[in-house]
Motif scaffolding. Structure first.
Motif, PDB file in Angstrom:
ATOM      1  N   VAL A 285       2.039  -8.081  -1.424  1.00  0.00           N
ATOM      2  CA  VAL A 285       0.730  -7.658  -0.909  1.00  0.00           C
ATOM      3  C   VAL A 285      -0.377  -8.508  -1.545  1.00  0.00           C
ATOM      4  CG1 VAL A 285      -0.889  -5.725  -0.733  1.00  0.00           C
ATOM      5  CG2 VAL A 285       1.572  -5.292  -0.686  1.00  0.00           C
ATOM      6  N   ASN A 286      -1.314  -8.966  -0.746  1.00  0.00           N
ATOM      7  CA  ASN A 286      -2.490  -9.690  -1.240  1.00  0.00           C
ATOM      8  C   ASN A 286      -3.429  -8.681  -1.897  1.00  0.00           C
ATOM      9  OD1 ASN A 286      -1.995 -12.450  -0.416  1.00  0.00           O
ATOM     10  ND2 ASN A 286      -2.186 -11.710   1.707  1.00  0.00           N
ATOM     11  N   SER A 287      -2.992  -8.124  -3.032  1.00  0.00           N
ATOM     12  CA  SER A 287      -3.646  -6.940  -3.587  1.00  0.00           C
ATOM     13  C   SER A 287      -5.021  -7.231  -4.184  1.00  0.00           C
ATOM     14  CB  SER A 287      -2.753  -6.304  -4.643  1.00  0.00           C
ATOM     15  OG  SER A 287      -2.543  -7.236  -5.684  1.00  0.00           O
ATOM     16  N   ASP A 288      -5.385  -8.514  -4.322  1.00  0.00           N
ATOM     17  CA  ASP A 288      -6.748  -8.790  -4.780  1.00  0.00           C
ATOM     18  C   ASP A 288      -7.766  -8.622  -3.650  1.00  0.00           C
ATOM     19  OD1 ASP A 288      -5.405 -10.950  -3.661  1.00  0.00           O
ATOM     20  OD2 ASP A 288      -6.337 -12.481  -4.920  1.00  0.00           O
ATOM     21  N   TRP A 289      -7.286  -8.578  -2.390  1.00  0.00           N
ATOM     22  CA  TRP A 289      -8.214  -8.453  -1.262  1.00  0.00           C
ATOM     23  C   TRP A 289      -7.947  -7.257  -0.359  1.00  0.00           C
ATOM     24  CZ3 TRP A 289     -12.708 -10.709  -1.073  1.00  0.00           C
ATOM     25  CH2 TRP A 289     -12.913 -11.849  -1.862  1.00  0.00           C
ATOM     26  N   VAL A 290      -6.797  -6.612  -0.517  1.00  0.00           N
ATOM     27  CA  VAL A 290      -6.520  -5.431   0.312  1.00  0.00           C
ATOM     28  C   VAL A 290      -5.790  -4.412  -0.554  1.00  0.00           C
ATOM     29  CG1 VAL A 290      -4.378  -6.442   1.279  1.00  0.00           C
ATOM     30  CG2 VAL A 290      -5.506  -4.591   2.502  1.00  0.00           C
TER      31      VAL A 290
ATOM     32  N   ARG B 288      10.845 -16.418   8.445  1.00  0.00           N
ATOM     33  CA  ARG B 288      10.033 -15.704   7.455  1.00  0.00           C
ATOM     34  C   ARG B 288       9.190 -14.658   8.139  1.00  0.00           C
ATOM     35  NH1 ARG B 288       6.232 -19.664   4.706  1.00  0.00           N
ATOM     36  NH2 ARG B 288       6.061 -18.030   3.146  1.00  0.00           N
ATOM     37  N   SER B 289       9.006 -13.529   7.456  1.00  0.00           N
ATOM     38  CA  SER B 289       8.173 -12.506   8.077  1.00  0.00           C
ATOM     39  C   SER B 289       6.865 -12.360   7.314  1.00  0.00           C
ATOM     40  CB  SER B 289       8.913 -11.169   8.111  1.00  0.00           C
ATOM     41  OG  SER B 289       8.988 -10.632   6.821  1.00  0.00           O
ATOM     42  N   ALA B 290       5.911 -11.767   7.965  1.00  0.00           N
ATOM     43  CA  ALA B 290       4.630 -11.474   7.329  1.00  0.00           C
ATOM     44  C   ALA B 290       4.216 -10.092   7.814  1.00  0.00           C
ATOM     45  CB  ALA B 290       3.596 -12.511   7.729  1.00  0.00           C
ATOM     46  N   TYR B 291       3.343  -9.463   7.069  1.00  0.00           N
ATOM     47  CA  TYR B 291       2.873  -8.127   7.442  1.00  0.00           C
ATOM     48  C   TYR B 291       1.357  -8.204   7.574  1.00  0.00           C
ATOM     49  CZ  TYR B 291       1.884  -3.088   6.678  1.00  0.00           C
ATOM     50  OH  TYR B 291       1.441  -1.786   6.774  1.00  0.00           O
ATOM     51  N   GLY B 292       0.873  -7.909   8.752  1.00  0.00           N
ATOM     52  CA  GLY B 292      -0.568  -7.981   8.970  1.00  0.00           C
ATOM     53  C   GLY B 292      -0.992  -6.941   9.992  1.00  0.00           C
ATOM     54  N   ALA B 293      -2.287  -6.807  10.178  1.00  0.00           N
ATOM     55  CA  ALA B 293      -2.799  -5.827  11.136  1.00  0.00           C
ATOM     56  C   ALA B 293      -4.148  -6.290  11.651  1.00  0.00           C
ATOM     57  CB  ALA B 293      -2.943  -4.468  10.446  1.00  0.00           C
TER      58      ALA B 293
ATOM     59  N   SER C  91       2.702   7.527   5.510  1.00  0.00           N
ATOM     60  CA  SER C  91       1.711   6.597   6.051  1.00  0.00           C
ATOM     61  C   SER C  91       1.131   5.796   4.890  1.00  0.00           C
ATOM     62  CB  SER C  91       0.609   7.354   6.788  1.00  0.00           C
ATOM     63  OG  SER C  91      -0.288   6.432   7.381  1.00  0.00           O
ATOM     64  N   VAL C  92       0.186   4.930   5.213  1.00  0.00           N
ATOM     65  CA  VAL C  92      -0.422   4.142   4.153  1.00  0.00           C
ATOM     66  C   VAL C  92      -1.913   4.019   4.428  1.00  0.00           C
ATOM     67  CG1 VAL C  92       0.088   1.909   5.263  1.00  0.00           C
ATOM     68  CG2 VAL C  92      -0.156   2.002   2.797  1.00  0.00           C
ATOM     69  N   LEU C  93      -2.720   4.151   3.362  1.00  0.00           N
ATOM     70  CA  LEU C  93      -4.168   4.012   3.506  1.00  0.00           C
ATOM     71  C   LEU C  93      -4.550   2.592   3.110  1.00  0.00           C
ATOM     72  CD1 LEU C  93      -5.277   7.366   1.786  1.00  0.00           C
ATOM     73  CD2 LEU C  93      -4.754   6.966   4.205  1.00  0.00           C
ATOM     74  N   LEU C  94      -5.338   1.966   3.975  1.00  0.00           N
ATOM     75  CA  LEU C  94      -5.720   0.568   3.742  1.00  0.00           C
ATOM     76  C   LEU C  94      -7.208   0.477   3.412  1.00  0.00           C
ATOM     77  CD1 LEU C  94      -4.815  -2.534   5.812  1.00  0.00           C
ATOM     78  CD2 LEU C  94      -7.205  -1.905   5.713  1.00  0.00           C
ATOM     79  N   THR C  95      -7.545  -0.307   2.395  1.00  0.00           N
ATOM     80  CA  THR C  95      -8.943  -0.608   2.109  1.00  0.00           C
ATOM     81  C   THR C  95      -9.110  -2.120   2.158  1.00  0.00           C
ATOM     82  OG1 THR C  95      -9.165   1.367   0.752  1.00  0.00           O
ATOM     83  CG2 THR C  95     -10.809  -0.358   0.419  1.00  0.00           C
ATOM     84  N   ASN C  96      -9.976  -2.566   3.054  1.00  0.00           N
ATOM     85  CA  ASN C  96     -10.206  -3.992   3.257  1.00  0.00           C
ATOM     86  C   ASN C  96     -11.358  -4.427   2.339  1.00  0.00           C
ATOM     87  OD1 ASN C  96     -11.234  -6.458   4.213  1.00  0.00           O
ATOM     88  ND2 ASN C  96     -10.562  -6.063   6.301  1.00  0.00           N
ATOM     89  N   LEU C  97     -11.059  -5.274   1.344  1.00  0.00           N
ATOM     90  CA  LEU C  97     -12.077  -5.664   0.360  1.00  0.00           C
ATOM     91  C   LEU C  97     -12.843  -6.915   0.775  1.00  0.00           C
ATOM     92  CD1 LEU C  97      -9.933  -5.020  -2.841  1.00  0.00           C
ATOM     93  CD2 LEU C  97     -11.596  -3.513  -1.760  1.00  0.00           C
TER      94      LEU C  97
ATOM     95  N   GLU D 164      -6.635  -4.708  11.356  1.00  0.00           N
ATOM     96  CA  GLU D 164      -7.582  -4.191  10.373  1.00  0.00           C
ATOM     97  C   GLU D 164      -7.725  -5.125   9.177  1.00  0.00           C
ATOM     98  OE1 GLU D 164      -5.200  -2.610  11.903  1.00  0.00           O
ATOM     99  OE2 GLU D 164      -5.850  -0.607  12.547  1.00  0.00           O
ATOM    100  N   PHE D 165      -6.667  -5.866   8.876  1.00  0.00           N
ATOM    101  CA  PHE D 165      -6.690  -6.894   7.823  1.00  0.00           C
ATOM    102  C   PHE D 165      -5.561  -7.847   8.168  1.00  0.00           C
ATOM    103  CE2 PHE D 165      -5.884  -9.097   3.921  1.00  0.00           C
ATOM    104  CZ  PHE D 165      -7.079  -9.097   3.220  1.00  0.00           C
ATOM    105  N   LEU D 166      -5.918  -9.085   8.499  1.00  0.00           N
ATOM    106  CA  LEU D 166      -4.893  -9.970   9.077  1.00  0.00           C
ATOM    107  C   LEU D 166      -3.685 -10.232   8.184  1.00  0.00           C
ATOM    108  CD1 LEU D 166      -6.571 -12.686  11.269  1.00  0.00           C
ATOM    109  CD2 LEU D 166      -5.218 -10.729  11.940  1.00  0.00           C
ATOM    110  N   PRO D 167      -3.867 -10.830   6.986  1.00  0.00           N
ATOM    111  CA  PRO D 167      -2.662 -11.137   6.199  1.00  0.00           C
ATOM    112  C   PRO D 167      -2.459 -10.130   5.069  1.00  0.00           C
ATOM    113  CG  PRO D 167      -4.475 -12.601   5.577  1.00  0.00           C
ATOM    114  CD  PRO D 167      -5.053 -11.486   6.387  1.00  0.00           C
ATOM    115  N   ILE D 168      -1.895  -8.979   5.357  1.00  0.00           N
ATOM    116  CA  ILE D 168      -1.722  -7.956   4.313  1.00  0.00           C
ATOM    117  C   ILE D 168      -0.709  -8.435   3.269  1.00  0.00           C
ATOM    118  CG2 ILE D 168      -0.986  -5.580   3.819  1.00  0.00           C
ATOM    119  CD1 ILE D 168      -1.908  -4.795   6.610  1.00  0.00           C
ATOM    120  N   ALA D 169       0.420  -8.965   3.739  1.00  0.00           N
ATOM    121  CA  ALA D 169       1.468  -9.386   2.802  1.00  0.00           C
ATOM    122  C   ALA D 169       2.212 -10.581   3.366  1.00  0.00           C
ATOM    123  CB  ALA D 169       2.421  -8.233   2.549  1.00  0.00           C
ATOM    124  N   TRP D 170       2.727 -11.429   2.471  1.00  0.00           N
ATOM    125  CA  TRP D 170       3.494 -12.606   2.894  1.00  0.00           C
ATOM    126  C   TRP D 170       4.857 -12.564   2.235  1.00  0.00           C
ATOM    127  CZ3 TRP D 170       0.896 -12.588  -1.582  1.00  0.00           C
ATOM    128  CH2 TRP D 170       1.426 -13.291  -2.652  1.00  0.00           C
ATOM    129  N   GLU D 171       5.798 -13.301   2.825  1.00  0.00           N
ATOM    130  CA  GLU D 171       7.161 -13.264   2.307  1.00  0.00           C
ATOM    131  C   GLU D 171       7.427 -14.438   1.360  1.00  0.00           C
ATOM    132  OE1 GLU D 171      10.489 -12.279   5.155  1.00  0.00           O
ATOM    133  OE2 GLU D 171      11.226 -14.153   4.321  1.00  0.00           O
TER     134      GLU D 171
END
Ligand SMILES: [Zn+2]
Length: 472
Positions: free
Chosen positions: A300-305, A278-283, A325-331, A285-292
């Motif tokens: 995308v954990n869109s309620d928090w990022v 399984r893969s995950a997408y994180g950074a 590119s993509v702009l990230l906002t960490n909530l 700047e925000f650890l768990p951006i998306a999960w598979e």
């Protein structure tokens, strides 16, 4: 250095705050049951609160937004920010007294502090980044509680304390194979967990990717993990070891991150280990951006990022189209607000909902697409696979180089292109690579260091830092 040192370790630094953790867990559990419209509202509420906060508490954002109206602002009205901007004005960006660039640099200079907290509260992640600018990211306890709960509930499916207990009873042992030489997000998180919950430190370990493959294989065979987390290129290297019978793991799952997991790599690793990948997408700047999800879709954990895909000119890109590119906002994080931060990854937000029925937006990432190198082994006539994140760590940490491109040509020869203002790094780059190849048991390799600047990919405009032109 004495006053700084005493600041790093306040007496209760390993304290775990159950109230904060349960609040985050409840918020995330609630978010998981919202409709897409309710999710969007939750995110908008948090965006508004974050903008008001950043404007008041961060001199940088207060200056940046000074000409903008106080009310009725949308995220899309705000100017994007870059890593180099945030690093340059670090002390003005952060909202907590005492968290300064000087304090952070002193903290990260000491690898023994990986996973410790700064001022008894904050976690620090360093990032090399594909843009060539190193960065430091500070996360407050509320943000860490949100990341932990997102990871536990949405990625791992641990929805109640009973689930957590069951997993402990099942005797899972978790191994992360990653770059462990600096305060990178992965190792820092593993070490933080071990400090918070010493009772589970026997079942959670980080293993150094930057060691000879044979030593890593031996360490893994002794530890016998049931869950392995690593980069896709490293998973592929370990798959080769497993197929050859040198590595003998019986894994329940493999989790990948840090690079894009391609379908051929997923299949190969799945076949070698006979388990789910399984893969995950994180950074950083925000650890768990998306999960598979089980449909192999990243949500995308869109309620928090918030992720906003943009084109080369910074304009919004429609769903279904690949962004530049993509702009990230960490909530979740207030100590170092990231609002419309240019993350640099190319993403595609899917136009349709995923077949799993999740309300969270589905996304594909074409972020890091560096190759592994295949170099001749010193003995035995075989090949040694050298993964891109290991090479990047060697050049950044070992030679202080940040703008480089390593190219293995079709004839196997190796060239490192260094930008003009990295010219003083030529000798350290060559020496650091030699040293590393020696530890990896790579046979003699000619390393040419060229003055040509790293070249961006003509189609995507992205800089690939490690390119292998050998046929697969
Ligand atoms: Zn799905």
């Amino acid at each position: 250095m004495a006053p700084l040192r005493s600041l790093f370790a306040l007496p209760n630094e390993s304290a775990f705050d159950p109230a904060r953790w349960s609040e985050a867990a409840f918020d995330i559990w609630q978010g998981s049951h919202l409709t897409p419209t309710a999710l969007a509202h939750a995110s908008e509420r948090r965006v508004r609160a974050l903008i008001v906060y950043a404007r008041e508490a961060s001199p940088f954002y207060s200056r940046l937004y000074r000409r903008l109206p106080l009310h009725g602002l949308h995220l899309r009205d705000l100017p994007p920010v870059t890593k180099s901007q945030l690093m340059k004005h670090f002390d003005d960006v952060v909202t907590q007294p005492g968290v300064t660039r000087e304090v952070i640099e002193a903290f990260i200079a000491d690898p023994a502090r990986i996973g410790h907290s700064l001022l008894g509260r904050f976690s620090i992640f360093t990032s090399s980044g594909t843009t060539g600018t190193p960065g430091y990211f500070v996360h407050d306890p509320d943000a860490l509680a949100v990341y932990d709960a997102l990871e536990a509930q949405r990625f791992r499916g641990l929805l109640s304390p009973a689930d957590v207990l069951r997993q402990v009873m099942e005797g899972d042992r978790y191994a992360m194979v990653a770059a462990t030489e600096s305060h990178f997000a992965g190792i820092a998180t593993v070490e933080r967990m071990r400090r918070w919950a010493p009772w589970m430190s026997g079942a959670v370990r980080a293993l150094a990717l930057l060691q000879p493959c044979a030593a890593l294989v031996q360490e893994l065979n002794l530890y016998r993990p049931t869950i392995l987390a690593t980069y896709p290129t490293a998973a592929e290297m370990l798959a080769e070891e497993q197929e050859a019978g040198r590595l003998r793991l019986r894994l329940r799952e493999i989790w990948t991150g840090g690079e894009v997991l391609s379908e051929p790599t997923r299949l190969r690793v799945q076949r070698a280990f006979g388990c789910r990948v399984r893969s995950a997408y994180g950074a950083s700047e925000f650890l768990p951006i998306a999960w598979e999800c089980p449909h192999r879709t990243l949500h995308v954990n869109s309620d928090w990022v918030v992720l906003e895909p943009v084109d080369r000119q910074g304009r919004a890109v429609e769903p279904g189209m690949r962004s530049y590119s993509v702009l990230l906002t960490n909530l979740a994080n207030r100590v170092q607000p990231l609002i419309r931060y240019d993350l640099g990854d190319a993403v595609t937000v899917h136009a349709e909902r995923c077949a799993c029925g999740s309300a969270f937006p589905a996304v594909s990432v074409a972020g890091r697409c560096d190759d592994a190198l295949r170099l001749p082994a010193r003995r035995g006539g075989g090949e040694v696979t050298v993964v891109p994140l290991a090479l990047e760590t060697v050049l950044e940490e070992g030679a202080g180089a940040h703008e480089f491109q390593i190219v293995q040509a079709a004839d196997g020869s190796l060239t490192v292109h260094l930008g003009n203002h990295e010219r003083s790094r030529r000798a350290p780059v060559r020496a650091a690579l030699r040293r590393y190849f020696e530890t990896c048991e790579v046979g003699p390799v000619d390393i040419v260091v060229s003055r040509r600047a790293p070249m961006r990919d003509a189609a995507s405009g992205k800089l690939r830092r490690v390119v292998c032109e050998l046929d697969r």
